[in-house]
Design an enzyme around this catalytic site. Structure first.
Site, PDB file in Angstrom:
ATOM      1  N   ASP A  64       0.804  -1.228   0.000  1.00 51.36           N
ATOM      2  CA  ASP A  64       0.000   0.000   0.000  1.00 51.36           C
ATOM      3  C   ASP A  64       0.836   1.277   0.000  1.00 51.36           C
ATOM      4  OD1 ASP A  64       1.026  -0.388   2.522  1.00 51.36           O
ATOM      5  OD2 ASP A  64      -0.875  -0.343   3.588  1.00 51.36           O
ATOM      6  N   HIS A  65       2.105   1.166   0.357  1.00 50.75           N
ATOM      7  CA  HIS A  65       2.930   2.377   0.473  1.00 50.75           C
ATOM      8  C   HIS A  65       3.630   2.732  -0.840  1.00 50.75           C
ATOM      9  CE1 HIS A  65       2.344   1.816   4.763  1.00 50.75           C
ATOM     10  NE2 HIS A  65       3.067   2.882   5.035  1.00 50.75           N
ATOM     11  N   ASP A 119       4.054  -1.383  11.366  1.00 51.84           N
ATOM     12  CA  ASP A 119       3.604  -0.046  11.017  1.00 51.84           C
ATOM     13  C   ASP A 119       3.034   0.578  12.277  1.00 51.84           C
ATOM     14  OD1 ASP A 119       2.707   1.587   8.287  1.00 51.84           O
ATOM     15  OD2 ASP A 119       1.533   2.044  10.080  1.00 51.84           O
ATOM     16  N   ARG A 379      -0.393  12.646  10.270  1.00 50.97           N
ATOM     17  CA  ARG A 379       0.920  13.245  10.562  1.00 50.97           C
ATOM     18  C   ARG A 379       1.141  14.459   9.668  1.00 50.97           C
ATOM     19  NH1 ARG A 379       3.917   7.491  11.257  1.00 50.97           N
ATOM     20  NH2 ARG A 379       3.298   7.314  13.427  1.00 50.97           N
ATOM     21  N   SER A 535       6.868   7.132  12.882  1.00 47.78           N
ATOM     22  CA  SER A 535       6.829   5.852  12.174  1.00 47.78           C
ATOM     23  C   SER A 535       7.603   4.739  12.884  1.00 47.78           C
ATOM     24  CB  SER A 535       7.426   6.069  10.785  1.00 47.78           C
ATOM     25  OG  SER A 535       8.008   4.897  10.303  1.00 47.78           O
ATOM     26  N   ARG A 537       9.405   2.612  11.271  1.00 49.16           N
ATOM     27  CA  ARG A 537      10.422   2.122  10.331  1.00 49.16           C
ATOM     28  C   ARG A 537      11.743   1.779  11.035  1.00 49.16           C
ATOM     29  NH1 ARG A 537      10.070   7.939   7.410  1.00 49.16           N
ATOM     30  NH2 ARG A 537       7.933   7.234   7.503  1.00 49.16           N
TER      31      ARG A 537
HETATM   32  C1  MIC Z   1       4.134   6.202   8.282  1.00 45.25           C
HETATM   33  O1  MIC Z   1       2.967   6.544   8.429  1.00 45.25           O
HETATM   34  O2  MIC Z   1       5.105   6.917   8.597  1.00 45.25           O
HETATM   35  C2  MIC Z   1       4.424   4.833   7.722  1.00 45.25           C
HETATM   36  C3  MIC Z   1       5.049   5.029   6.410  1.00 45.25           C
HETATM   37  O3  MIC Z   1       3.246   4.106   7.558  1.00 45.25           O
HETATM   38  C4  MIC Z   1       5.343   4.130   8.714  1.00 45.25           C
HETATM   39  C5  MIC Z   1       5.941   2.893   8.234  1.00 45.25           C
HETATM   40  C6  MIC Z   1       7.102   3.106   7.335  1.00 45.25           C
HETATM   41  O4  MIC Z   1       7.931   3.981   7.564  1.00 45.25           O
HETATM   42  O5  MIC Z   1       7.188   2.332   6.401  1.00 45.25           O
HETATM   43  C7  MIC Z   1       4.744   3.858  10.081  1.00 45.25           C
HETATM   44  O6  MIC Z   1       3.889   4.595  10.511  1.00 45.25           O
HETATM   45  O7  MIC Z   1       5.189   2.957  10.789  1.00 45.25           O
HETATM   46 FE1  SF4 Z   2      -0.054   4.698   5.143  1.00 42.86          FE
HETATM   47 FE2  SF4 Z   2       1.276   5.366   7.358  1.00 42.86          FE
HETATM   48 FE3  SF4 Z   2      -0.172   7.163   6.033  1.00 42.86          FE
HETATM   49 FE4  SF4 Z   2      -1.396   5.252   7.331  1.00 42.86          FE
HETATM   50  S1  SF4 Z   2      -0.125   6.855   8.219  1.00 42.86           S
HETATM   51  S2  SF4 Z   2      -1.869   5.953   5.276  1.00 42.86           S
HETATM   52  S3  SF4 Z   2       0.004   3.534   7.036  1.00 42.86           S
HETATM   53  S4  SF4 Z   2       1.669   6.125   5.293  1.00 42.86           S
END
Ligand code: MIC
Ligand code: SF4
Length: 645
Positions: A64-65, A119, A379, A535, A537
């Site tokens: 999805d990313h 995630d 965010r 995140s 990550r």
């Molecule tokens: C995000 O919202 O920052 C992400 C991308 O979903 C991350 C995961 C990632 O960095 O791949 C998260 O929230 O954990």
């Molecule tokens: Fe995707 Fe993270 Fe954004 Fe949710 S917050 S939509 S998991 S990138």
């Protein structure tokens, strides 16, 4: 003494430790979820463990990313994940099927179960009454391999909801209200449980909006009870058999109790560049808006988008606004098409994006220079949208629709009467884009597809007794993992390639970082409070480790990042006296002495010339062993070698 919802789930899954806030516990994990941006690494780690199948009740891999596919990299990753899923017993939700949290809620979540996801917004599942926790990829890989998940037993925050939401005020405003109260640090170390009469008025997708954004307070997870509303949702998803009731005992004890009066709640907005800079929408009304984005795992349910369609019906968006809609799942998109609401949105001037994270993670739809973007996301860290100079505001779908129509930030209550929306009693079900794994026999013949973008997991080495290293960077408070390891369309394609990713470490705030680290052959990072928020990550730990970072000294850490640092073999240290932060600067060469003894005693001495600073590292025996070995995978290899000798 009675138990809270969380305590009941924890008690039923506890394999190590005691339910005493602040102490380490370990839980059996029933379900896991991974997504493509963190999943490739998690799968490489799982592969390194040498099992032939996952040991969970259910594991699902989502894509999805990384869906822009500007080059071969993303597509390589998708094929790798698809073949790994087939071989190792993991369901595979194909690209286009939707955002992991939305799809998991719709099709897989079960009240009372545990879910570990790579995630940070995994707690979305708490809307269904499941204990859903975000973690680094390696912790999820361990859970897939049947290992327990270690975490600090959280303290309990109860939020009592009184009354009922007024028109144009919605679940997102409840989430923003909590952020206003708790800030981005207030939930660290806590489990947030929602209760009170107001809970009964909220549907599961509304509850999921709230548990989703609990992640922004730093909380370990957030939970709603499983009740009649939960049964309604599961029944509409054709999964009534997954229902089980779950409530807190009336005499459950909480560490902190907050109250939100829904009758008094007004539309709220989080201003740039932090989710806790929350004010009433009316305070910033009139601000020009260039872009409105509706979607993300926070606000992309059928009800959310149906509301937006009702508000835009027979109207045109303002010519100064670019409006994007990204439905949370194929189910949502299909049902919008069936109801005619998709046509309404398009006729109003909306641009339809894929059922994916999209603009939320800077994968396209970046705002203009100095642009103002209103997003229903979770965010708004500076630069995350892809444009450093843009200001991102976080809002509800109602407030987003109002701005799209007026071209300025508008209190949605100014739109007059909220149109009534009708939702179908049953969701349209079609799981054809969720691929079932091969059975054990067929699995033996499945070949893993590994394109040139699939790197290997970096090796690390054991911790020496003394480290002499330079301070590579000194940061302020609330540094996000988006700063440490940026995402976005340019960088995300390299999530399976640590060596390449290293070039981008701290790139947006300190472009010289990677070069300095390489030149010095490593170093330490100096942080303020809440270092590593946001995140999950693990790349924000794996990449610094690859660049030779052996310790991060901060005033305090965000939960998932601290765990990721330990797993990667980086020592997380705090100051015994926070004022000592002033004594250190970028470029200082410091010595960390007697590390092995210090690890065990919880106190490590740092010397800088004649200055001596006392640092704390309250690690459990398990965590100390990981750090000594140089990382969790190294420790697992050590253990395996000793059993084979
Ligand atoms: C995000 O919202 O920052 C992400 C991308 O979903 C991350 C995961 C990632 O960095 O791949 C998260 O929230 O954990
Ligand atoms: Fe995707 Fe993270 Fe954004 Fe949710 S917050 S939509 S998991 S990138």
């Amino acid at each position: 003494m009675g138990l809270s919802i969380g305590e009941k789930i924890i008690k039923a899954h506890l394999v190590e430790g005691e339910m005493v806030a602040g102490s380490e516990i370990a839980l059996v994990i029933d379900q896991t979820l991974t997504q493509d941006a963190t999943g490739t690494m998690a799968f490489l780690e799982f592969e390194a463990m040498g099992l032939d199948r996952v040991k969970t009740e259910l594991s699902v891999a989502y894509v999805d990313h990384n869906m822009l596919q500007e080059g071969f990299e993303n597509a390589d990753d998708h094929l790798f994940l698809q073949s790994m899923s087939k071989k190792y017993g993991i369901y595979f939700s194909r690209p286009g099927n939707g955002i992991c949290h939305q799809v998991h809620l719709e099709r897989f979540g079960i009240p009372g179960k545990t879910l570990l996801g790579s995630d940070s917004h995994t707690p979305t599942g708490g809307g269904l009454g499941m204990l859903a926790i975000g973690a680094g990829g390696l912790d999820v890989a361990v859970a897939m391999a049947g290992g327990p998940y270690h975490l600090t037993m959280p303290r309990l925050i109860k939020v009592e909801l009184k009354g009922r939401l007024r028109p144009f005020v919605s679940a997102k405003d409840i989430a923003l209200k909590l952020l206003q109260i708790l800030t981005v640090k207030g939930g660290v170390g806590a489990l947030i449980e929602w209760g009170g009469e107001g809970v009964r008025t909220l549907t599961v997708p509304e509850r999921a909006t709230i548990t989703n954004m609990g992640a922004e307070t730093g909380a370990t997870s957030s939970l709603f009870p499983s009740d009649q509303r939960t049964l309604e949702f599961l029944t509409a998803q054709g999964r009534a058999e997954d229902y089980r009731p779950l409530e807190a005992d009336p005499d459950a004890v909480y560490d902190q109790i907050l109250e939100i009066d829904l009758d008094q709640l007004v539309p709220l907005i989080a201003c740039p560049h932090s989710p806790d800079r929350v004010v009433p929408v009316s305070e910033v009304a009139g601000t020009r808006v260039d872009q409105v984005c509706i979607g993300s795992c926070t606000n992309s349910s059928l009800a959310d988008l149906t509301k937006v369609a009702a508000l835009l019906k027979d109207k045109q968006i303002h010519p100064g606004v670019s409006l994007s809609i990204s439905p949370g799942s194929r189910q949502v998109l299909t049902m919008l098409a069936e109801s005619g609401d998709l046509q309404t949105l398009l006729a109003a001037g909306a641009r339809l994006l894929e059922n994916a994270c999209g603009p939320c993670i800077g994968m396209g739809f970046a705002p203009n220079t100095d642009g103002v973007s209103l997003r229903t996301f979770n965010r708004n860290f500076q630069g995350r949208c892809g444009t450093q100079s843009a200001g991102v505001y976080l809002v509800s779908p109602e407030t987003a629709a109002a701005a799209a129509l007026r071209g300025v930030i508008t209190d949605p209550r100014d739109l007059g009467v909220m149109p009534a929306i009708r939702l179908p009693e049953a969701f349209t079900l079609d799981d054809s884009q969720i691929l079932t794994p091969a059975d054990r026999e067929e699995a033996k013949t499945v070949k893993i597809i590994r394109g040139p973008n699939i790197g290997s997991f970096p090796v690390s080495e054991a911790l020496p007794d003394q480290l002499e290293l330079p301070v590579l960077i000194k940061t302020g408070d609330d540094v996000t993992t988006d700063q440490i390891m940026p995402a976005g369309a340019k960088v995300l394609p390299y999530r399976s390639n640590i060596a390449k990713l290293a070039d981008f470490c701290f790139e947006t705030t300190d472009p010289g970082f990677a070069g300095r680290a390489r030149q010095a052959g490593g170093g330490i990072i100096l942080g303020g409070h809440n270092y590593g928020q946001g995140s999950s990550r693990e790349h924000a730990a794996l990449v610094p480790r690859y660049l030779g970072v052996r310790a991060v000294i901060a005033k305090s850490f965000a939960r998932i990042h601290a765990a990721n640092l330990i797993n990667a073999g980086i020592l997380p240290l705090t100051f015994e006296n926070p004022d000592d932060y002033q004594k250190l600067d970028q470029g200082d060469w410091v010595t960390l002495n007697n590390l092995h003894e210090g690890l065990a005693s919880g106190r490590i001495n740092l010397s800088l010339g004649k200055t001596s600073i006392s640092l704390l590292c309250g690690l459990t025996d398990r965590q100390q062993a990981i750090i000594r070995a140089g990382g969790l995978l190294e420790l697992m290899k050590e253990k395996e070698n000793s059993t084979h000798e």
